[in-house]
Scaffold this motif. Structure first.
Motif, PDB file in Angstrom:
ATOM      1  N   TYR A  32      23.869  69.654 -48.616  1.00 35.93           N
ATOM      2  CA  TYR A  32      23.504  68.898 -47.415  1.00 35.93           C
ATOM      3  C   TYR A  32      22.014  68.585 -47.434  1.00 35.93           C
ATOM      4  O   TYR A  32      21.593  67.519 -46.977  1.00 35.93           O
ATOM      5  CB  TYR A  32      23.858  69.672 -46.139  1.00 35.93           C
ATOM      6  CG  TYR A  32      25.322  70.046 -46.046  1.00 35.93           C
ATOM      7  CD1 TYR A  32      26.277  69.341 -46.774  1.00 35.93           C
ATOM      8  CD2 TYR A  32      25.745  71.096 -45.256  1.00 35.93           C
ATOM      9  CE1 TYR A  32      27.615  69.679 -46.707  1.00 35.93           C
ATOM     10  CE2 TYR A  32      27.085  71.440 -45.180  1.00 35.93           C
ATOM     11  CZ  TYR A  32      28.016  70.734 -45.915  1.00 35.93           C
ATOM     12  OH  TYR A  32      29.339  71.075 -45.849  1.00 35.93           O
ATOM     13  N   GLN A  35      21.429  65.797 -49.670  1.00 37.64           N
ATOM     14  CA  GLN A  35      21.866  64.559 -49.022  1.00 37.64           C
ATOM     15  C   GLN A  35      20.930  64.155 -47.886  1.00 37.64           C
ATOM     16  O   GLN A  35      21.214  63.234 -47.128  1.00 37.64           O
ATOM     17  CB  GLN A  35      23.284  64.739 -48.470  1.00 37.64           C
ATOM     18  CG  GLN A  35      24.321  64.953 -49.539  1.00 37.64           C
ATOM     19  CD  GLN A  35      24.462  63.761 -50.470  1.00 37.64           C
ATOM     20  OE1 GLN A  35      24.552  62.633 -50.006  1.00 37.64           O
ATOM     21  NE2 GLN A  35      24.436  64.010 -51.764  1.00 37.64           N
ATOM     22  N   LEU A  37      20.085  65.864 -45.184  1.00 32.91           N
ATOM     23  CA  LEU A  37      20.496  66.221 -43.825  1.00 32.91           C
ATOM     24  C   LEU A  37      19.642  67.324 -43.212  1.00 32.91           C
ATOM     25  O   LEU A  37      19.031  67.133 -42.175  1.00 32.91           O
ATOM     26  CB  LEU A  37      21.976  66.615 -43.819  1.00 32.91           C
ATOM     27  CG  LEU A  37      22.933  65.484 -44.212  1.00 32.91           C
ATOM     28  CD1 LEU A  37      24.371  65.902 -43.998  1.00 32.91           C
ATOM     29  CD2 LEU A  37      22.633  64.223 -43.416  1.00 32.91           C
ATOM     30  N   ILE A  61      26.724  69.762 -38.324  1.00 30.86           N
ATOM     31  CA  ILE A  61      27.242  69.070 -39.503  1.00 30.86           C
ATOM     32  C   ILE A  61      28.660  69.548 -39.813  1.00 30.86           C
ATOM     33  O   ILE A  61      29.549  68.748 -40.129  1.00 30.86           O
ATOM     34  CB  ILE A  61      26.314  69.310 -40.711  1.00 30.86           C
ATOM     35  CG1 ILE A  61      24.994  68.563 -40.482  1.00 30.86           C
ATOM     36  CG2 ILE A  61      26.971  68.867 -42.008  1.00 30.86           C
ATOM     37  CD1 ILE A  61      23.937  68.862 -41.511  1.00 30.86           C
ATOM     38  N   ASN A  70      31.878  61.600 -43.065  1.00 33.49           N
ATOM     39  CA  ASN A  70      31.296  61.985 -44.358  1.00 33.49           C
ATOM     40  C   ASN A  70      29.774  62.016 -44.301  1.00 33.49           C
ATOM     41  O   ASN A  70      29.172  61.689 -43.288  1.00 33.49           O
ATOM     42  CB  ASN A  70      31.799  61.052 -45.457  1.00 33.49           C
ATOM     43  CG  ASN A  70      31.342  59.627 -45.233  1.00 33.49           C
ATOM     44  OD1 ASN A  70      30.551  59.350 -44.340  1.00 33.49           O
ATOM     45  ND2 ASN A  70      31.844  58.721 -46.041  1.00 33.49           N
ATOM     46  N   MET A  71      29.179  62.423 -45.417  1.00 28.22           N
ATOM     47  CA  MET A  71      27.727  62.575 -45.480  1.00 28.22           C
ATOM     48  C   MET A  71      27.014  61.335 -44.961  1.00 28.22           C
ATOM     49  O   MET A  71      26.113  61.423 -44.137  1.00 28.22           O
ATOM     50  CB  MET A  71      27.283  62.802 -46.931  1.00 28.22           C
ATOM     51  CG  MET A  71      27.785  64.062 -47.554  1.00 28.22           C
ATOM     52  SD  MET A  71      27.000  65.553 -46.925  1.00 28.22           S
ATOM     53  CE  MET A  71      28.428  66.347 -46.226  1.00 28.22           C
ATOM     54  N   ARG A  75      24.483  61.165 -41.956  1.00 28.09           N
ATOM     55  CA  ARG A  75      23.113  60.698 -42.192  1.00 28.09           C
ATOM     56  C   ARG A  75      22.796  59.591 -41.185  1.00 28.09           C
ATOM     57  O   ARG A  75      21.748  59.595 -40.541  1.00 28.09           O
ATOM     58  CB  ARG A  75      22.991  60.162 -43.620  1.00 28.09           C
ATOM     59  CG  ARG A  75      21.777  60.678 -44.358  1.00 28.09           C
ATOM     60  CD  ARG A  75      21.714  60.128 -45.767  1.00 28.09           C
ATOM     61  NE  ARG A  75      22.744  60.672 -46.635  1.00 28.09           N
ATOM     62  CZ  ARG A  75      23.533  59.954 -47.431  1.00 28.09           C
ATOM     63  NH1 ARG A  75      23.412  58.636 -47.467  1.00 28.09           N
ATOM     64  NH2 ARG A  75      24.441  60.530 -48.186  1.00 28.09           N
TER      65      ARG A  75
END
Lengths: 129, 129
Positions: A32, A35, A37, A61, A70-71, A75
């Motif tokens: 994460y 990514q 986050l 999350i 999803n990611m 985001r």
DNA sequence: ATTTTATGTCATATTTTATAACACGAAAAT
DNA sequence: ATTTTCGTGTTATAAAATATGACATAAAAT
């Protein structure tokens, strides 16, 4: 409540603790981060150190993921949030200048009041007017 | 405010974090533990894990020490504190039984009220009495 | 049918922590 | 005036935790 915020933003938790608190694997937590986050601070030895706010975000999350987002979606959500915060920030900025204006007005009134006082002192002549 | 207490008593901080938060050396922190002052929990790997309450207590100890009080003195203070807590606990216990007594009384009153009700129902005969 | 996503697993290096021992100045006890 | 005790520093050694990167893979997206 500034102190509380400070407490919640102190980076004091190692990843092991965060794993337990969130029931996420180290792999997940690091992913994460990768990514974009939840990016924790690092201590001198390059160890990730998390804050309670970070933990809350991770739990958030988890929720989003369990909802099937999803990611990229998450985001996006956080980017939106940042925008909103930014807007609020600007709003704050604006309202601050507003209070400035009010302060200035007050000072002007005070100045006028001063004149009024003088007028009072001159009020012995009032009747004459 | 039970949740806050829980948060503050969660053992989530490694000794390194505690060192920074308290500005004490690991040696000191461990020594105070050895002296029976602040005994942290241990994780599965035998690492000491501290709570925010533990941190507060350590800061308190720092203060005591800077006032010239020695380990024995501090230990004594905490023993006293425990005693007081114990006393309070007992007091709580007592007052709980007090409320129990009150509850019981209320129930008795209710029971009496029931009788009273019955008396009311019999009150058609009242005048006769 | 492929490619991408989110995560697991494994190996290696580095950091952090635990424990125990020795040292030492200052304060306390003798 | 010595000797002890106290609180802390330092060092060595072992074990645990973490970082990073690579390979694997089921499920989802394309």
């Amino acid at each position: 409540m500034k102190e509380k915020e400070l407490r919640r933003s102190l980076s004091v938790l190692p990843i092991g603790t965060v794993m337990k608190l969130t029931d996420l694997s180290a792999r997940q937590i690091r992913y994460y981060e990768q990514q974009g986050l939840v990016i924790p601070e690092r201590n001198e030895g390059n160890r990730r150190m998390y804050s309670l706010n970070n933990v809350d975000q991770l739990l958030e999350i988890k929720d989003y993921l369990s909802e099937g987002i999803n990611m990229a979606g998450i985001r996006h959500i956080y980017e939106q949030q940042k925008e909103r915060e930014h807007a609020k920030q600007e709003q704050m900025q604006k309202s601050l200048t507003d209070t400035d204006v009010r302060r200035i007005l007050r000072e002007e009134i005070k100045a006028v009041g001063g004149l009024a006082d003088r007028a009072d002192k001159l009020s012995v002549h009032k009747k004459k007017l």
